[in-house]
Write a protein that holds these residues in place. Structure first.
Motif, PDB file in Angstrom:
ATOM      1  N   LEU A  95       0.814  -1.215   0.000  1.00 56.33           N
ATOM      2  CA  LEU A  95       0.000   0.000   0.000  1.00 56.33           C
ATOM      3  C   LEU A  95       0.849   1.267   0.000  1.00 56.33           C
ATOM      4  CD1 LEU A  95      -2.712   1.393   0.117  1.00 56.33           C
ATOM      5  CD2 LEU A  95      -2.786   0.977   2.584  1.00 56.33           C
ATOM      6  N   SER A  96       1.990   1.248   0.699  1.00 55.08           N
ATOM      7  CA  SER A  96       2.828   2.450   0.761  1.00 55.08           C
ATOM      8  C   SER A  96       3.334   2.838  -0.625  1.00 55.08           C
ATOM      9  CB  SER A  96       4.003   2.233   1.721  1.00 55.08           C
ATOM     10  OG  SER A  96       4.755   1.107   1.320  1.00 55.08           O
ATOM     11  N   THR A  97       3.624   1.853  -1.481  1.00 49.33           N
ATOM     12  CA  THR A  97       4.073   2.139  -2.845  1.00 49.33           C
ATOM     13  C   THR A  97       2.957   2.791  -3.650  1.00 49.33           C
ATOM     14  OG1 THR A  97       5.581   0.245  -2.772  1.00 49.33           O
ATOM     15  CG2 THR A  97       5.037   1.135  -4.946  1.00 49.33           C
ATOM     16  N   VAL A  98       1.749   2.286  -3.491  1.00 50.75           N
ATOM     17  CA  VAL A  98       0.602   2.845  -4.207  1.00 50.75           C
ATOM     18  C   VAL A  98       0.347   4.280  -3.753  1.00 50.75           C
ATOM     19  CG1 VAL A  98      -1.859   2.571  -4.695  1.00 50.75           C
ATOM     20  CG2 VAL A  98      -0.404   0.549  -4.444  1.00 50.75           C
ATOM     21  N   LEU A  99       0.412   4.513  -2.448  1.00 53.29           N
ATOM     22  CA  LEU A  99       0.157   5.861  -1.923  1.00 53.29           C
ATOM     23  C   LEU A  99       1.163   6.868  -2.451  1.00 53.29           C
ATOM     24  CD1 LEU A  99      -0.664   5.017   1.817  1.00 53.29           C
ATOM     25  CD2 LEU A  99      -2.280   5.623   0.006  1.00 53.29           C
ATOM     26  N   ALA A 100       2.419   6.450  -2.575  1.00 57.34           N
ATOM     27  CA  ALA A 100       3.463   7.370  -3.042  1.00 57.34           C
ATOM     28  C   ALA A 100       3.193   7.852  -4.464  1.00 57.34           C
ATOM     29  CB  ALA A 100       4.823   6.687  -2.959  1.00 57.34           C
ATOM     30  N   ALA A 101       2.464   7.063  -5.253  1.00 61.17           N
ATOM     31  CA  ALA A 101       2.175   7.441  -6.638  1.00 61.17           C
ATOM     32  C   ALA A 101       0.998   8.403  -6.744  1.00 61.17           C
ATOM     33  CB  ALA A 101       1.903   6.187  -7.468  1.00 61.17           C
ATOM     34  N   LEU A 102       0.356   8.709  -5.618  1.00 61.26           N
ATOM     35  CA  LEU A 102      -0.827   9.575  -5.635  1.00 61.26           C
ATOM     36  C   LEU A 102      -0.507  10.982  -5.133  1.00 61.26           C
ATOM     37  CD1 LEU A 102      -3.466   6.989  -4.309  1.00 61.26           C
ATOM     38  CD2 LEU A 102      -3.061   7.717  -6.684  1.00 61.26           C
ATOM     39  N   ALA A 103       0.616  11.512  -5.583  1.00 60.58           N
ATOM     40  CA  ALA A 103       1.021  12.865  -5.178  1.00 60.58           C
ATOM     41  C   ALA A 103       0.021  13.939  -5.588  1.00 60.58           C
ATOM     42  CB  ALA A 103       2.413  13.179  -5.728  1.00 60.58           C
ATOM     43  N   PRO A 104      -0.550  13.910  -6.808  1.00 61.52           N
ATOM     44  CA  PRO A 104      -1.533  14.947  -7.168  1.00 61.52           C
ATOM     45  C   PRO A 104      -2.746  14.946  -6.242  1.00 61.52           C
ATOM     46  CG  PRO A 104      -0.777  13.790  -9.125  1.00 61.52           C
ATOM     47  CD  PRO A 104      -0.260  13.026  -7.951  1.00 61.52           C
ATOM     48  N   GLU A 105      -3.176  13.760  -5.842  1.00 63.22           N
ATOM     49  CA  GLU A 105      -4.329  13.662  -4.951  1.00 63.22           C
ATOM     50  C   GLU A 105      -3.986  14.192  -3.559  1.00 63.22           C
ATOM     51  OE1 GLU A 105      -5.134  11.654  -8.456  1.00 63.22           O
ATOM     52  OE2 GLU A 105      -3.419  11.275  -7.148  1.00 63.22           O
ATOM     53  N   GLN A 106      -2.783  13.939  -3.098  1.00 63.58           N
ATOM     54  CA  GLN A 106      -2.377  14.452  -1.792  1.00 63.58           C
ATOM     55  C   GLN A 106      -2.319  15.972  -1.795  1.00 63.58           C
ATOM     56  OE1 GLN A 106       1.099  12.353  -0.113  1.00 63.58           O
ATOM     57  NE2 GLN A 106       0.691  10.728  -1.594  1.00 63.58           N
ATOM     58  N   SER A 107      -1.813  16.526  -2.875  1.00 68.09           N
ATOM     59  CA  SER A 107      -1.771  17.990  -2.999  1.00 68.09           C
ATOM     60  C   SER A 107      -3.181  18.575  -2.980  1.00 68.09           C
ATOM     61  CB  SER A 107      -1.051  18.370  -4.296  1.00 68.09           C
ATOM     62  OG  SER A 107      -1.044  19.771  -4.474  1.00 68.09           O
ATOM     63  N   LEU A 108      -4.110  17.920  -3.664  1.00 68.46           N
ATOM     64  CA  LEU A 108      -5.498  18.386  -3.677  1.00 68.46           C
ATOM     65  C   LEU A 108      -6.110  18.303  -2.280  1.00 68.46           C
ATOM     66  CD1 LEU A 108      -8.082  19.269  -5.157  1.00 68.46           C
ATOM     67  CD2 LEU A 108      -8.554  16.837  -5.538  1.00 68.46           C
ATOM     68  N   LEU A 109      -5.840  17.237  -1.560  1.00 67.98           N
ATOM     69  CA  LEU A 109      -6.380  17.087  -0.213  1.00 67.98           C
ATOM     70  C   LEU A 109      -5.891  18.215   0.700  1.00 67.98           C
ATOM     71  CD1 LEU A 109      -6.041  13.222   0.231  1.00 67.98           C
ATOM     72  CD2 LEU A 109      -8.177  14.530   0.171  1.00 67.98           C
ATOM     73  N   ARG A 110      -4.632  18.545   0.591  1.00 68.41           N
ATOM     74  CA  ARG A 110      -4.111  19.646   1.428  1.00 68.41           C
ATOM     75  C   ARG A 110      -4.771  20.976   1.055  1.00 68.41           C
ATOM     76  NH1 ARG A 110       0.715  16.279   1.265  1.00 68.41           N
ATOM     77  NH2 ARG A 110       1.280  17.094  -0.787  1.00 68.41           N
ATOM     78  N   LYS A 111      -5.010  21.174  -0.227  1.00 71.14           N
ATOM     79  CA  LYS A 111      -5.688  22.401  -0.659  1.00 71.14           C
ATOM     80  C   LYS A 111      -7.124  22.427  -0.168  1.00 71.14           C
ATOM     81  CE  LYS A 111      -6.545  25.193  -4.799  1.00 71.14           C
ATOM     82  NZ  LYS A 111      -6.364  25.274  -6.286  1.00 71.14           N
ATOM     83  N   ALA A 112      -7.793  21.278  -0.236  1.00 71.65           N
ATOM     84  CA  ALA A 112      -9.169  21.194   0.254  1.00 71.65           C
ATOM     85  C   ALA A 112      -9.241  21.488   1.748  1.00 71.65           C
ATOM     86  CB  ALA A 112      -9.742  19.813  -0.042  1.00 71.65           C
TER      87      ALA A 112
END
Length: 334
Positions: A95-112
């Motif tokens: 799961l940690s490998t999959v999460l690392a590939a979701l950088a755009p989504e993490q950036s959006l979450l922080r903006k939200a």
């Protein structure tokens, strides 16, 4: 003067490569049902849920295993809430490998989060929100079988895996995949009232799950992992679940010292061999209560206990409910 138009709640459902499809569809369907049920209400009393699939990536559509989602750019300034579907993964270790590939989504979450949106996430999506750093110092829950992963990768999160749904400020986290019904209903209740929430829940045949996740958990029955000595120890304990045993005998079987064995159990499983055996025995008791009508005395014997009282005490502590209540809720009908 009251408006002649229903108030609108704008909900973005975040779609991304590898998200769990049903977790993106279920909330959308719940909000559509809420809108239809309210059609007979006076306009001034309605709350319209405008749910749209949004993306943090360029493009107008995202295809996930043959299912194509028409998405809009995720403009958080135009949303009131953001729902984050779970993350597909092969196992907890990957799961940690999959999460690392979701950088755009993490950036959006922080903006939200900066824009004050409610962020709702269930199951492995809690890990995605935690990866974004937004849950540090906050209470959260996830699916019971991901608790170990969350504790090791996000130690700053105050994890409470026994809960099915948990709110801390603008963040609402939930347990397994079906908890996306709970997340959508939480938003319906918050914005349109408890009466509508309860009506929708009844129409969906969803009960109020006040007992939490604990009765559903079978952590001890998950596949063995960690050092070879741990896999050897787990197999031996499974074979002795209905027999007398000692830590000394287990250590001897594993060709190691008791001290080393205790340290290994704490490092890998976060508990002692005694606690692990209790979990195994409670798991067996659950299966017997679910699939047979044998007496509680026989259940206790098959789980390695000499009397029902001892099993009852351990079962209630680890499963969260008494033996009888568990059988009524999950057992076969007479």
């Amino acid at each position: 003067m009251a408006s002649d138009h229903p108030s609108t709640v704008r909900v973005g459902i975040l779609v991304f490569p590898g998200c769990v499809r049903s977790a993106a569809v279920v909330p959308h369907d719940v909000f559509e049902l809420a809108n239809r049920v309210q059609s007979a209400r006076p306009v001034r009393g309605r709350v319209a849920f405008d749910a749209v699939w949004v993306s943090a990536r360029p493009g107008r559509s995202i295809e996930i295993d043959g299912l194509r989602f028409a998405v809009s750019p995720a403009n958080v300034a135009q949303l009131d809430a953001l729902i984050v579907p779970g993350v597909e993964h092969a196992d907890a270790q990957s799961l940690s490998t999959v999460l690392a590939a979701l950088a755009p989504e993490q950036s959006l979450l922080r903006k939200a989060a900066r824009n004050g949106l409610h962020i709702l996430a269930g199951c492995s999506a809690t890990c995605l929100v935690a990866q974004s750093g937004l849950l540090d110092g906050r209470r959260a829950t996830t699916s019971w079988w991901l608790a170990g992963f969350c504790r090791s990768h996000f130690p700053l999160v105050a994890l409470q895996p026994e809960e099915i749904l948990l709110q801390d400020g603008p963040f609402v986290s939930a347990a397994g995949l079906t908890s996306y019904f709970d997340l959508a209903l939480w938003l319906v209740g918050r914005r349109a009232g408890a009466d509508l929430r309860q009506l929708i829940a009844r129409m969906l045949l969803l009960e109020q799950r006040s007992i939490g996740q604990t009765p559903y958990a079978t952590t001890a029955a998950l596949p063995g992992h960690g050092p070879v000595v741990m896999e050897r120890a787990q197999r031996w304990l499974v074979a002795h679940v209905d027999k007398p045993w000692t830590v000394a005998a287990l250590a001897q079987h594993c060709h190691t010292s008791e001290r080393t064995l205790l340290r290994r159990f704490n490092e890998v499983l976060g508990c002692s061999p005694v606690k692990y055996m209790q979990q195994l025995r409670v798991d067996r008791a659950k299966r017997l209560l679910e699939s047979t009508l044998i007496s509680l005395e026989d259940v206790a014997t098959r789980c390695g206990y000499q009397d029902v009282a001892t099993l009852q005490r351990v079962f209630r502590k680890l499963a969260g409910v008494p033996l009888g209540e568990y059988r009524v809720r999950f057992g076969i009908r007479r």
